[in-house]
Design a protein around this motif. Structure first.
Motif, PDB file in Angstrom:
ATOM      1  N   LYS A 165       1.343   8.258   0.796  1.00 64.47           N
ATOM      2  CA  LYS A 165       0.689   9.398   0.185  1.00 64.47           C
ATOM      3  C   LYS A 165      -0.727   9.428   0.744  1.00 64.47           C
ATOM      4  CE  LYS A 165       3.427   9.355  -3.996  1.00 64.47           C
ATOM      5  NZ  LYS A 165       3.431   9.379  -5.454  1.00 64.47           N
ATOM      6  N   VAL A 166      -1.216  10.625   1.046  1.00 64.95           N
ATOM      7  CA  VAL A 166      -2.539  10.755   1.645  1.00 64.95           C
ATOM      8  C   VAL A 166      -3.374  11.686   0.777  1.00 64.95           C
ATOM      9  CG1 VAL A 166      -3.839  11.399   3.708  1.00 64.95           C
ATOM     10  CG2 VAL A 166      -1.568  10.375   3.948  1.00 64.95           C
ATOM     11  N   GLY A 167      -4.526  11.188   0.353  1.00 63.38           N
ATOM     12  CA  GLY A 167      -5.401  11.975  -0.495  1.00 63.38           C
ATOM     13  C   GLY A 167      -6.774  12.133   0.131  1.00 63.38           C
ATOM     14  N   LEU A 168      -7.462  13.169  -0.302  1.00 61.62           N
ATOM     15  CA  LEU A 168      -8.840  13.407   0.123  1.00 61.62           C
ATOM     16  C   LEU A 168      -9.700  13.369  -1.127  1.00 61.62           C
ATOM     17  CD1 LEU A 168     -10.598  14.312   2.635  1.00 61.62           C
ATOM     18  CD2 LEU A 168     -10.509  16.567   1.603  1.00 61.62           C
ATOM     19  N   MET A 169     -10.819  12.641  -1.036  1.00 59.89           N
ATOM     20  CA  MET A 169     -11.741  12.520  -2.154  1.00 59.89           C
ATOM     21  C   MET A 169     -13.145  12.749  -1.601  1.00 59.89           C
ATOM     22  SD  MET A 169     -12.056   9.253  -4.710  1.00 59.89           S
ATOM     23  CE  MET A 169     -10.458   8.745  -4.139  1.00 59.89           C
ATOM     24  N   ILE A 227       0.860  -1.182   0.000  1.00 62.44           N
ATOM     25  CA  ILE A 227       0.000   0.000   0.000  1.00 62.44           C
ATOM     26  C   ILE A 227       0.898   1.234   0.000  1.00 62.44           C
ATOM     27  CG2 ILE A 227      -1.735   1.313   1.300  1.00 62.44           C
ATOM     28  CD1 ILE A 227      -2.755  -1.292  -0.001  1.00 62.44           C
ATOM     29  N   ARG A 228       0.633   2.137  -0.932  1.00 59.72           N
ATOM     30  CA  ARG A 228       1.412   3.363  -1.049  1.00 59.72           C
ATOM     31  C   ARG A 228       0.594   4.611  -0.761  1.00 59.72           C
ATOM     32  NH1 ARG A 228       3.210   3.748  -6.579  1.00 59.72           N
ATOM     33  NH2 ARG A 228       4.226   5.629  -5.866  1.00 59.72           N
ATOM     34  N   ALA A 229      -0.755   4.496  -0.859  1.00 58.71           N
ATOM     35  CA  ALA A 229      -1.603   5.679  -0.673  1.00 58.71           C
ATOM     36  C   ALA A 229      -2.882   5.313   0.072  1.00 58.71           C
ATOM     37  CB  ALA A 229      -1.960   6.291  -2.029  1.00 58.71           C
ATOM     38  N   VAL A 230      -3.324   6.260   0.897  1.00 57.99           N
ATOM     39  CA  VAL A 230      -4.595   6.120   1.608  1.00 57.99           C
ATOM     40  C   VAL A 230      -5.435   7.343   1.270  1.00 57.99           C
ATOM     41  CG1 VAL A 230      -5.739   5.872   3.837  1.00 57.99           C
ATOM     42  CG2 VAL A 230      -3.478   4.831   3.477  1.00 57.99           C
ATOM     43  N   PHE A 231      -6.644   7.110   0.773  1.00 52.14           N
ATOM     44  CA  PHE A 231      -7.577   8.184   0.457  1.00 52.14           C
ATOM     45  C   PHE A 231      -8.667   8.219   1.516  1.00 52.14           C
ATOM     46  CE2 PHE A 231      -5.699   7.054  -3.592  1.00 52.14           C
ATOM     47  CZ  PHE A 231      -5.438   8.297  -4.152  1.00 52.14           C
ATOM     48  N   PHE A 232      -9.050   9.420   1.897  1.00 50.64           N
ATOM     49  CA  PHE A 232     -10.103   9.619   2.883  1.00 50.64           C
ATOM     50  C   PHE A 232     -11.256  10.388   2.256  1.00 50.64           C
ATOM     51  CE2 PHE A 232      -6.390   9.074   5.527  1.00 50.64           C
ATOM     52  CZ  PHE A 232      -6.857   8.348   6.617  1.00 50.64           C
ATOM     53  N   ASP A 233     -12.468  10.041   2.677  1.00 47.77           N
ATOM     54  CA  ASP A 233     -13.644  10.869   2.447  1.00 47.77           C
ATOM     55  C   ASP A 233     -13.583  11.968   3.509  1.00 47.77           C
ATOM     56  OD1 ASP A 233     -16.386  11.592   1.620  1.00 47.77           O
ATOM     57  OD2 ASP A 233     -16.970  10.712   3.530  1.00 47.77           O
ATOM     58  N   MET A 234     -14.306  13.052   3.323  1.00 46.14           N
ATOM     59  CA  MET A 234     -14.263  14.167   4.266  1.00 46.14           C
ATOM     60  C   MET A 234     -15.385  14.096   5.302  1.00 46.14           C
ATOM     61  SD  MET A 234     -12.707  16.999   5.043  1.00 46.14           S
ATOM     62  CE  MET A 234     -12.744  18.744   5.182  1.00 46.14           C
ATOM     63  N   ASP A 235     -16.608  14.382   4.868  1.00 46.42           N
ATOM     64  CA  ASP A 235     -17.725  14.557   5.787  1.00 46.42           C
ATOM     65  C   ASP A 235     -18.183  13.240   6.392  1.00 46.42           C
ATOM     66  OD1 ASP A 235     -17.843  17.358   5.352  1.00 46.42           O
ATOM     67  OD2 ASP A 235     -18.852  16.996   3.448  1.00 46.42           O
ATOM     68  N   ASP A 236     -18.318  13.246   7.704  1.00 41.12           N
ATOM     69  CA  ASP A 236     -18.719  12.096   8.511  1.00 41.12           C
ATOM     70  C   ASP A 236     -17.697  10.967   8.476  1.00 41.12           C
ATOM     71  OD1 ASP A 236     -21.031  13.251   9.569  1.00 41.12           O
ATOM     72  OD2 ASP A 236     -22.211  12.669   7.817  1.00 41.12           O
ATOM     73  N   THR A 237     -16.506  11.253   7.964  1.00 40.23           N
ATOM     74  CA  THR A 237     -15.399  10.303   8.035  1.00 40.23           C
ATOM     75  C   THR A 237     -14.287  10.899   8.892  1.00 40.23           C
ATOM     76  OG1 THR A 237     -15.900   9.335   5.875  1.00 40.23           O
ATOM     77  CG2 THR A 237     -13.650   9.043   6.704  1.00 40.23           C
ATOM     78  N   LEU A 238     -13.816  12.077   8.543  1.00 37.13           N
ATOM     79  CA  LEU A 238     -12.763  12.720   9.320  1.00 37.13           C
ATOM     80  C   LEU A 238     -13.309  13.463  10.541  1.00 37.13           C
ATOM     81  CD1 LEU A 238     -10.504  14.026   6.426  1.00 37.13           C
ATOM     82  CD2 LEU A 238     -10.101  12.062   7.915  1.00 37.13           C
TER      83      LEU A 238
END
Length: 189
Positions: free
Chosen positions: A114-118, A4-15
């Protein structure tokens, strides 16, 4: 073995708990509006406001205008502005992350992920939250549905996010609260 090289997060009601503080902020706004001349009870005002939110969508920017016009018969700017200011003041006062959120983001960054927001949220609203919460430095990229013209669960938004971070589906994880939009969307990508 795939790493695993990247983790993507949702914003609302996740973070953080968007839904919880939004309901409190809307109730506070209606209370202020009733105090300043909205001709109904707080419960009636809140019920009618939620009907408007359902009708127009949560990202519509004139909920309070419509509420005042429907109840009082005219768009009294004093009542509308009291609702807007109370809503935003309450929302911003409550906009806080759980302590674990920073720890998790810091850990991922320190380990070289790597950390992304989607997110399907409006671009300016999502960036405002990222800045207010002090989270934006943790993200290598932010992809909003508004900026790319595609919403989750469409696999294309996931592909765009992965391409922008230079990773593939086999080297990425998606963290979200909505099974259909976040998890199935990621699996389909």
């Amino acid at each position: 073995i795939c790493m695993i090289r990247a983790v993507f997060f949702d914003m609302d009601d996740t973070l953080y708990d968007t839904s919880g503080f939004t309901a409190i902020a809307r109730r506070a706004a209606v209370k202020s509006m009733v105090h300043n001349g909205l001709k109904c009870s707080e419960d009636e005002g809140y019920r009618r406001l939620m009907e408007i939110v359902k009708e127009k969508g949560s990202n519509y920017d004139k909920h309070f205008n419509i509420l005042v016009e429907r109840i009082n018969g005219n768009p009294d700017p004093l009542i509308v502005v009291n609702g807007i200011i109370t809503y935003h003041n309450t929302k911003f006062a409550m906009l806080k992350l759980e302590p674990e959120t920073f720890s998790i983001l810091l850990y991922l960054k320190s380990q070289g992920y790597k950390v992304g927001l989607m997110t399907n949220g409006k671009e300016l609203k999502q960036w405002e939250k990222l800045v207010r919460l002090g989270m934006y430095p943790f993200f290598d990229d932010v992809v909003t549905s508004e900026s790319v013209g595609i919403e989750k669960p469409n696999p294309e938004i996931f592909n765009i996010a992965m391409e922008r971070l230079g990773v593939t589906s086999g080297t990425s994880l998606m963290v979200g609260n909505n099974f259909d939009a976040d998890i199935l969307g990621a699996c389909n990508a």
